[in-house]
Design an enzyme around this catalytic site. Structure first.
Site, PDB file in Angstrom:
ATOM      1  N   ARG A   1       1.155  -0.673   0.022  1.00  0.00           N
ATOM      2  CA  ARG A   1       0.200   0.147  -0.054  1.00  0.00           C
ATOM      3  C   ARG A   1       0.747   1.047   0.064  1.00  0.00           C
ATOM      4  NH1 ARG A   1      -4.684  -2.077   3.770  1.00  0.00           N
ATOM      5  NH2 ARG A   1      -6.207  -2.890   2.162  1.00  0.00           N
TER       6      ARG A   1
ATOM      7  N   TYR B   1      -6.656  -1.042  -6.962  1.00  0.00           N
ATOM      8  CA  TYR B   1      -6.049  -2.381  -6.341  1.00  0.00           C
ATOM      9  C   TYR B   1      -5.263  -1.357  -4.793  1.00  0.00           C
ATOM     10  CZ  TYR B   1      -1.569  -1.561  -9.013  1.00  0.00           C
ATOM     11  OH  TYR B   1      -0.284  -0.883  -9.220  1.00  0.00           O
ATOM     12  N   GLU B   2      -4.576  -3.078  -4.159  1.00  0.00           N
ATOM     13  CA  GLU B   2      -4.776  -3.034  -2.630  1.00  0.00           C
ATOM     14  C   GLU B   2      -5.082  -2.424  -1.825  1.00  0.00           C
ATOM     15  OE1 GLU B   2      -2.026  -5.106  -2.957  1.00  0.00           O
ATOM     16  OE2 GLU B   2      -1.292  -4.702  -4.230  1.00  0.00           O
ATOM     17  N   GLY B   3      -6.695  -2.782  -1.492  1.00  0.00           N
ATOM     18  CA  GLY B   3      -7.588  -2.086  -1.246  1.00  0.00           C
ATOM     19  C   GLY B   3      -8.454  -0.887  -1.816  1.00  0.00           C
TER      20      GLY B   3
ATOM     21  N   GLN C   1      -9.701   2.200   2.199  1.00  0.00           N
ATOM     22  CA  GLN C   1      -8.885   2.812   3.119  1.00  0.00           C
ATOM     23  C   GLN C   1      -8.820   3.725   4.321  1.00  0.00           C
ATOM     24  OE1 GLN C   1      -5.102   1.905   1.970  1.00  0.00           O
ATOM     25  NE2 GLN C   1      -6.498   0.581   0.977  1.00  0.00           N
TER      26      GLN C   1
END
Length: 593
Positions: free
Chosen positions: A294, A434-436, A441
């Site tokens: 992240r 992506y990555e949440g 977040q």
């Protein structure tokens, strides 16, 4: 064709004048003097500018192809990967026990910015491998580390993370991939994973997949998820490659951007897997990988903004259109360069002020990771845990916005492939997803990070900013009014927002959740305001000391002044939106949308 120039002078400024790395009490930092970091950054910059950047439009145009189960990367990628690997750049901050160079993570971050700006899709191949390396290093057995890490450090073998399935992304408790125990202690992994970056490609001998799966009989939800190490080729006892595992790429995604990276559908059909860490503790083990990822995605966001800004700036200096309303600046030409126009200046200043502030913020975050890991500083670990969703969410939102602003600077030329700006916009877009996703977040920030340990981390942040302002107040009237006063106001807005959540979020959680995205941006602005105040203070000190490069430091102060005057006041808008609560957001019944 777009170009890229490594911003090494600015990186050196952040490392040494702002963060004071060589004087910091972090093990390994004592070796990071200007000469050393300059040498590393210069060499990495050459690779970024001369090898990776020219391949960026090539990879975008041709993309990856799947043929007989093998993914072929764009022309030139494999040779470039060999050069990066042979130069030791993949091993920069890895453990020397497994062949790494043992440098601080901060140095890897600075190099990663240049590689990502030059060719984001290419850099993802080694970036995912580094994340998998970290997870195995943290949770693997001694035998697993010995078997896999040395060749992942060198990127002879690649690595991936496999979370998402066709029916679930954010809610990982819904995953269906099974891990059936075998008598020999291995597991048979069966299921399908989608959107797997670097899942299959031709630049490495083996790919080590880290796969989330559920052991039969495990608890429902996320408490029943385990993490498994599933190699593309099984590894023999002597370290040589054995049989092909029962897994493969079932297809490549057709995407908006990052065409040079293989985004794969991965099918596991009873593939041999090895438990990584403890049973039913897979999610926490995977977060070892995801937290670094992240921060890396936040870096990707502003790195795309950086390269887009560079090309927009160069265009604005060269493109002739119209005349300066205060008097022509190019009397020998048919028109003035567009950079004379105030609206173009505004556009470029928004880009420049964001990118330079974002770099300082990210480098500071990387230094907190080093302080936590190398010095065992729990306060630093709590602080970076709090800041990670801000780095990921705010910097990618603003990084994409910066790329769009840069595209706008070029007008119609920015909409054409020839100039390259439209690729930067398309590539930057994925960083918000992506990555949440960035919405996730913000929920993580407000719902989990903010209240952790009774709000200890956010209180430490407020105290840090207060201490900075107190220690520097009254020394220079201009610095007080241009930097400290705006920072104080913005920090108070952030405190007011946090107080609103405490007073209204407990009895009605939607009051907090409806304002979470605004809170993430409010927090991001305060962080960049804090970094700009630090940078301006460092530049003023350099000028007072008679630093020879007065132009650099005067430019730095002027850019910071712009951010404090034109961007930081957005905290008041975000606070006002937060304080409206959930009612305006939740007013419509679902069927009315």
């Amino acid at each position: 064709m777009p170009s890229y120039s490594p911003p090494i002078k600015d990186m050196q400024f952040v490392l040494h004048d702002v963060l004071g790395v060589s004087e910091a009490d972090v093990p390994g930092y004592e070796e990071m003097d200007r000469e050393f970091t300059g040498a590393v950054l210069d060499e990495a910059g050459k690779i970024a500018a001369e090898i990776l950047a020219p391949l960026n439009p090539v990879g975008d145009a041709s993309g990856c192809t799947l043929e007989n189960g093998t993914v072929h990367t764009p022309e030139g990628f494999s040779d470039a990967f060999d050069k990066v690997r042979d130069g030791g750049w993949t091993a920069l901050d890895c453990d020397p026990e497994f062949g790494g160079q043992g440098l601080p993570y901060l140095m890897s971050t600075a190099v990663g910015e240049m590689f990502s700006a030059a060719n984001m899709a290419f850099n993802m191949y080694q970036g995912l491998t580094h994340g998998a390396y970290n997870a195995i290093h943290a949770h693997g057995t001694d035998a697993q580390k010995k078997t896999y890490l040395p060749r992942m450090v060198t990127c002879e073998w690649g690595g991936t993370m496999n979370l998402t399935e066709p029916h679930c992304g954010t809610d990982l408790g819904l995953i269906r991939t099974k891990a059936e125990p075998r008598e020999d202690g291995t597991f048979a992994i069966t299921g399908q994973k989608i959107w797997i970056s670097s899942g299959e490609h031709d630049m490495v001998e083996n790919i080590i997949h880290l796969v989330l799966a559920r052991i039969p009989g495990s608890p429902d939800g996320v408490k029943g998820i385990s993490l498994f190490l599933v190699p593309k080729f099984l590894v023999n006892d002597d370290g040589s490659l054995g049989d092909r595992n029962d897994l493969g790429c079932g297809g490549l995604e057709e995407k908006m951007g990052i065409h040079g990276n293989a985004t794969c559908v991965m099918n596991y059909d009873g593939a041999t897997g090895y438990l990584l860490g403890e049973e039913n503790a897979g999610l926490s083990a995977m977060f070892t990988m995801m937290n670094e990822a992240r921060l890396g995605v936040g870096l990707q966001g502003y790195a795309q903004g950086e390269v887009a800004y560079q090309n927009a700036r160069d265009f604005a200096l060269d493109r002739l259109q119209g005349r300066d309303v205060t008097g022509e600046k190019n009397p020998d030409g048919p028109a003035d360069p567009i950079i004379v126009h105030p609206d173009v200046r505004r556009n470029l200043m928004d880009q420049k002020a964001f990118v330079e502030g974002a770099r300082a913020f990210t480098f500071w975050g990387a230094s907190l990771i080093d302080r936590g890991h190398r010095a065992g500083d729990e306060d630093a670990e709590r602080m970076i845990s709090l800041l990670t969703p801000v780095i990921k969410g705010f910097l990618t939102d603003k990084g994409f916005e910066t790329a769009v602003l840069a595209q706008q600077t070029l007008g119609g030329s920015g909409f054409t492939r020839e100039w390259g700006l439209e690729q930067f916009v398309r590539d930057a877009r994925i960083t918000m997803i992506y990555e949440g996703t960035n919405g996730i977040q913000s929920l993580d920030l407000v719902g989990r990070k903010l209240p952790q340990k009774g709000g200890k981390a956010i209180m430490a942040f407020f105290d840090m900013v207060k201490e900075f302002i107190k220690d520097r107040s009254g020394q220079d009237e201009d610095f007080d009014t241009q930097f400290l006063d705006p920072l104080k106001t913005a920090s108070k807005d952030l405190q007011a927002a946090a107080t609103y959540f405490m007073q209204n979020g407990m009895k009605e959680p939607n009051n907090a959740l409806a304002g979470s995205y605004d809170f993430m941006h409010l927090f991001g602005h305060v962080c960049l305001g804090y970094m700009w105040a630090r940078m301006a203070h460092a530049s003023r000190a350099a000028l007072d000391a008679g630093h020879e490069d007065t132009g650099f430091h005067e430019t730095k102060i002027a850019t910071g002044r712009y951010y404090m005057a034109r961007q930081l006041p957005m905290t008041a808008t975000h606070l006002a939106r937060i304080q409206t609560g959930a009612e305006p957001v939740m007013a419509l019944d679902a069927e009315r949308f």
